[in-house]
Design a protein around this motif. Structure first.
Motif, PDB file in Angstrom:
ATOM      1  N   LEU A   4      -6.912   9.815   0.749  1.00 38.14           N
ATOM      2  CA  LEU A   4      -7.594   9.575  -0.520  1.00 38.14           C
ATOM      3  C   LEU A   4      -8.937   8.919  -0.209  1.00 38.14           C
ATOM      4  O   LEU A   4      -8.984   7.810   0.329  1.00 38.14           O
ATOM      5  CB  LEU A   4      -6.728   8.661  -1.392  1.00 38.14           C
ATOM      6  N   LYS A   5     -10.038   9.620  -0.515  1.00 39.38           N
ATOM      7  CA  LYS A   5     -11.380   9.095  -0.251  1.00 39.38           C
ATOM      8  C   LYS A   5     -11.825   8.227  -1.427  1.00 39.38           C
ATOM      9  O   LYS A   5     -11.795   8.678  -2.576  1.00 39.38           O
ATOM     10  CB  LYS A   5     -12.366  10.237  -0.020  1.00 39.38           C
ATOM     11  N   ILE A   6     -12.267   7.004  -1.099  1.00 39.99           N
ATOM     12  CA  ILE A   6     -12.604   6.014  -2.125  1.00 39.99           C
ATOM     13  C   ILE A   6     -14.013   5.480  -1.911  1.00 39.99           C
ATOM     14  O   ILE A   6     -14.410   5.193  -0.781  1.00 39.99           O
ATOM     15  CB  ILE A   6     -11.603   4.836  -2.084  1.00 39.99           C
ATOM     16  N   VAL A   7     -14.757   5.319  -3.012  1.00 37.29           N
ATOM     17  CA  VAL A   7     -16.031   4.600  -3.011  1.00 37.29           C
ATOM     18  C   VAL A   7     -15.848   3.354  -3.873  1.00 37.29           C
ATOM     19  O   VAL A   7     -15.327   3.435  -4.987  1.00 37.29           O
ATOM     20  CB  VAL A   7     -17.189   5.469  -3.550  1.00 37.29           C
ATOM     21  N   GLU A  24      -8.213  -0.513   3.315  1.00 40.09           N
ATOM     22  CA  GLU A  24      -8.061  -0.077   4.706  1.00 40.09           C
ATOM     23  C   GLU A  24      -6.667  -0.344   5.257  1.00 40.09           C
ATOM     24  O   GLU A  24      -6.266   0.271   6.238  1.00 40.09           O
ATOM     25  CB  GLU A  24      -9.142  -0.712   5.575  1.00 40.09           C
ATOM     26  N   SER A  25      -5.926  -1.245   4.621  1.00 42.90           N
ATOM     27  CA  SER A  25      -4.561  -1.525   5.077  1.00 42.90           C
ATOM     28  C   SER A  25      -3.547  -0.526   4.507  1.00 42.90           C
ATOM     29  O   SER A  25      -2.398  -0.497   4.938  1.00 42.90           O
ATOM     30  CB  SER A  25      -4.145  -2.942   4.682  1.00 42.90           C
ATOM     31  N   MET A  26      -3.982   0.293   3.572  1.00 41.68           N
ATOM     32  CA  MET A  26      -3.079   1.237   2.921  1.00 41.68           C
ATOM     33  C   MET A  26      -3.068   2.564   3.668  1.00 41.68           C
ATOM     34  O   MET A  26      -4.121   3.067   4.067  1.00 41.68           O
ATOM     35  CB  MET A  26      -3.515   1.475   1.472  1.00 41.68           C
ATOM     36  N   PRO A  27      -1.880   3.132   3.856  1.00 41.37           N
ATOM     37  CA  PRO A  27      -1.828   4.446   4.501  1.00 41.37           C
ATOM     38  C   PRO A  27      -2.421   5.515   3.570  1.00 41.37           C
ATOM     39  O   PRO A  27      -2.401   5.368   2.353  1.00 41.37           O
ATOM     40  CB  PRO A  27      -0.337   4.678   4.719  1.00 41.37           C
ATOM     41  N   LYS A  28      -2.973   6.529   4.171  1.00 39.28           N
ATOM     42  CA  LYS A  28      -3.500   7.687   3.433  1.00 39.28           C
ATOM     43  C   LYS A  28      -4.681   7.367   2.533  1.00 39.28           C
ATOM     44  O   LYS A  28      -4.930   8.045   1.548  1.00 39.28           O
ATOM     45  CB  LYS A  28      -2.391   8.375   2.628  1.00 39.28           C
ATOM     46  N   THR A  29      -5.426   6.284   2.833  1.00 39.07           N
ATOM     47  CA  THR A  29      -6.655   5.991   2.094  1.00 39.07           C
ATOM     48  C   THR A  29      -7.800   5.851   3.079  1.00 39.07           C
ATOM     49  O   THR A  29      -7.608   5.487   4.239  1.00 39.07           O
ATOM     50  CB  THR A  29      -6.558   4.689   1.268  1.00 39.07           C
ATOM     51  N   GLU A  30      -9.003   6.162   2.604  1.00 38.61           N
ATOM     52  CA  GLU A  30     -10.192   6.014   3.436  1.00 38.61           C
ATOM     53  C   GLU A  30     -11.336   5.542   2.548  1.00 38.61           C
ATOM     54  O   GLU A  30     -11.696   6.217   1.581  1.00 38.61           O
ATOM     55  CB  GLU A  30     -10.545   7.351   4.087  1.00 38.61           C
ATOM     56  N   LEU A  31     -11.884   4.391   2.872  1.00 39.12           N
ATOM     57  CA  LEU A  31     -13.050   3.890   2.153  1.00 39.12           C
ATOM     58  C   LEU A  31     -14.269   4.589   2.743  1.00 39.12           C
ATOM     59  O   LEU A  31     -14.638   4.337   3.891  1.00 39.12           O
ATOM     60  CB  LEU A  31     -13.154   2.371   2.301  1.00 39.12           C
ATOM     61  N   VAL A  32     -14.865   5.496   1.978  1.00 34.29           N
ATOM     62  CA  VAL A  32     -15.982   6.299   2.494  1.00 34.29           C
ATOM     63  C   VAL A  32     -17.338   5.733   2.114  1.00 34.29           C
ATOM     64  O   VAL A  32     -18.363   6.239   2.572  1.00 34.29           O
ATOM     65  CB  VAL A  32     -15.875   7.785   2.047  1.00 34.29           C
ATOM     66  N   GLY A  33     -17.364   4.674   1.282  1.00 32.63           N
ATOM     67  CA  GLY A  33     -18.630   4.066   0.926  1.00 32.63           C
ATOM     68  C   GLY A  33     -18.462   2.837   0.066  1.00 32.63           C
ATOM     69  O   GLY A  33     -17.497   2.718  -0.687  1.00 32.63           O
ATOM     70  N   VAL A  34     -19.426   1.915   0.232  1.00 32.95           N
ATOM     71  CA  VAL A  34     -19.500   0.707  -0.584  1.00 32.95           C
ATOM     72  C   VAL A  34     -20.937   0.588  -1.050  1.00 32.95           C
ATOM     73  O   VAL A  34     -21.874   0.770  -0.256  1.00 32.95           O
ATOM     74  CB  VAL A  34     -19.092  -0.554   0.222  1.00 32.95           C
ATOM     75  N   VAL A 120      -3.976   2.545  -6.630  1.00 36.29           N
ATOM     76  CA  VAL A 120      -4.507   3.272  -5.477  1.00 36.29           C
ATOM     77  C   VAL A 120      -3.357   3.804  -4.625  1.00 36.29           C
ATOM     78  O   VAL A 120      -3.373   4.953  -4.159  1.00 36.29           O
ATOM     79  CB  VAL A 120      -5.450   2.376  -4.649  1.00 36.29           C
ATOM     80  N   SER A 121      -2.328   2.995  -4.444  1.00 41.93           N
ATOM     81  CA  SER A 121      -1.169   3.401  -3.657  1.00 41.93           C
ATOM     82  C   SER A 121      -0.482   4.621  -4.271  1.00 41.93           C
ATOM     83  O   SER A 121      -0.110   5.562  -3.565  1.00 41.93           O
ATOM     84  CB  SER A 121      -0.198   2.233  -3.540  1.00 41.93           C
ATOM     85  N   SER A 122      -0.336   4.619  -5.590  1.00 40.35           N
ATOM     86  CA  SER A 122       0.296   5.760  -6.249  1.00 40.35           C
ATOM     87  C   SER A 122      -0.548   7.026  -6.114  1.00 40.35           C
ATOM     88  O   SER A 122      -0.007   8.121  -5.932  1.00 40.35           O
ATOM     89  CB  SER A 122       0.600   5.455  -7.721  1.00 40.35           C
ATOM     90  N   LEU A 123      -1.863   6.890  -6.177  1.00 43.31           N
ATOM     91  CA  LEU A 123      -2.742   8.051  -5.990  1.00 43.31           C
ATOM     92  C   LEU A 123      -2.659   8.585  -4.563  1.00 43.31           C
ATOM     93  O   LEU A 123      -2.599   9.796  -4.349  1.00 43.31           O
ATOM     94  CB  LEU A 123      -4.199   7.698  -6.287  1.00 43.31           C
ATOM     95  N   SER A 124      -2.657   7.675  -3.604  1.00 42.20           N
ATOM     96  CA  SER A 124      -2.641   8.117  -2.208  1.00 42.20           C
ATOM     97  C   SER A 124      -1.309   8.767  -1.856  1.00 42.20           C
ATOM     98  O   SER A 124      -1.255   9.693  -1.046  1.00 42.20           O
ATOM     99  CB  SER A 124      -2.952   6.971  -1.256  1.00 42.20           C
ATOM    100  N   ALA A 125      -0.246   8.327  -2.492  1.00 45.71           N
ATOM    101  CA  ALA A 125       1.071   8.912  -2.233  1.00 45.71           C
ATOM    102  C   ALA A 125       1.145  10.345  -2.745  1.00 45.71           C
ATOM    103  O   ALA A 125       1.867  11.180  -2.189  1.00 45.71           O
ATOM    104  CB  ALA A 125       2.170   8.073  -2.880  1.00 45.71           C
ATOM    105  N   SER A 126       0.382  10.643  -3.797  1.00 39.72           N
ATOM    106  CA  SER A 126       0.438  11.988  -4.368  1.00 39.72           C
ATOM    107  C   SER A 126      -0.635  12.923  -3.817  1.00 39.72           C
ATOM    108  O   SER A 126      -0.705  14.072  -4.193  1.00 39.72           O
ATOM    109  CB  SER A 126       0.338  11.913  -5.895  1.00 39.72           C
ATOM    110  N   SER A 127      -1.490  12.404  -2.941  1.00 35.95           N
ATOM    111  CA  SER A 127      -2.564  13.254  -2.409  1.00 35.95           C
ATOM    112  C   SER A 127      -2.127  14.061  -1.209  1.00 35.95           C
ATOM    113  O   SER A 127      -1.132  13.819  -0.594  1.00 35.95           O
ATOM    114  CB  SER A 127      -3.788  12.415  -2.038  1.00 35.95           C
TER     115      SER A 127
END
Length: 127
Positions: A4-7, A24-34, A120-127
């Motif tokens: 899951l790509k997150i800004v 960053e501690s969550m599986p299946k997530t990626e912070l692609v920008g701040v 965010v966790s629920s979104l990443s689990a379904s991605s």
């Protein structure tokens, strides 16, 4: 495995660090920008086409409503990410304005970081 790509659009360095650490501690997530300003946020979103944008409403320059308006009206340029607000402003009128711009969640910084994390966790689990 798709991540899951997150800004994150937030002007407080302390909150940037805290939310970054959580994401960053969550599986299946990626912070692609701040980004800390409206202009930087829109540039980062256009470049990265995230799945989720977490938006503070009060920024150093511009505001989160401007970011939400642009995402709502210019999907060809920015894609169609899910949008949530993470703010200290709990005005019902402001929340309604954000909902009209298609947000999926409105989280209070003072006590709802766990709720944002769960979302965010629920979104990443379904991605």
């Amino acid at each position: 495995m798709r991540r899951l790509k997150i800004v994150l659009v937030e002007d407080s360095v302390l909150l940037q660090e805290m939310v970054t650490e959580v994401i960053e501690s969550m599986p299946k997530t990626e912070l692609v920008g701040v980004a800390a300003t409206e202009e930087a946020a829109l540039s980062t979103i256009a470049k990265n086409h995230p799945d989720l944008v977490v938006v503070d409403l009060q920024l150093k320059e511009g505001d989160g409503l401007g970011v939400l308006r642009a995402l709502y009206s210019q999907s060809k340029k920015y894609g169609d990410p899910k949008k949530v607000v993470f703010t200290n402003n709990t005005s019902k009128g402001l929340k309604s304005r954000c909902e009209a711009l298609g947000i999926e969640g409105y989280f209070d910084k003072s006590y709802q970081l766990d709720d944002l994390t769960d979302y965010v966790s629920s979104l990443s689990a379904s991605s």
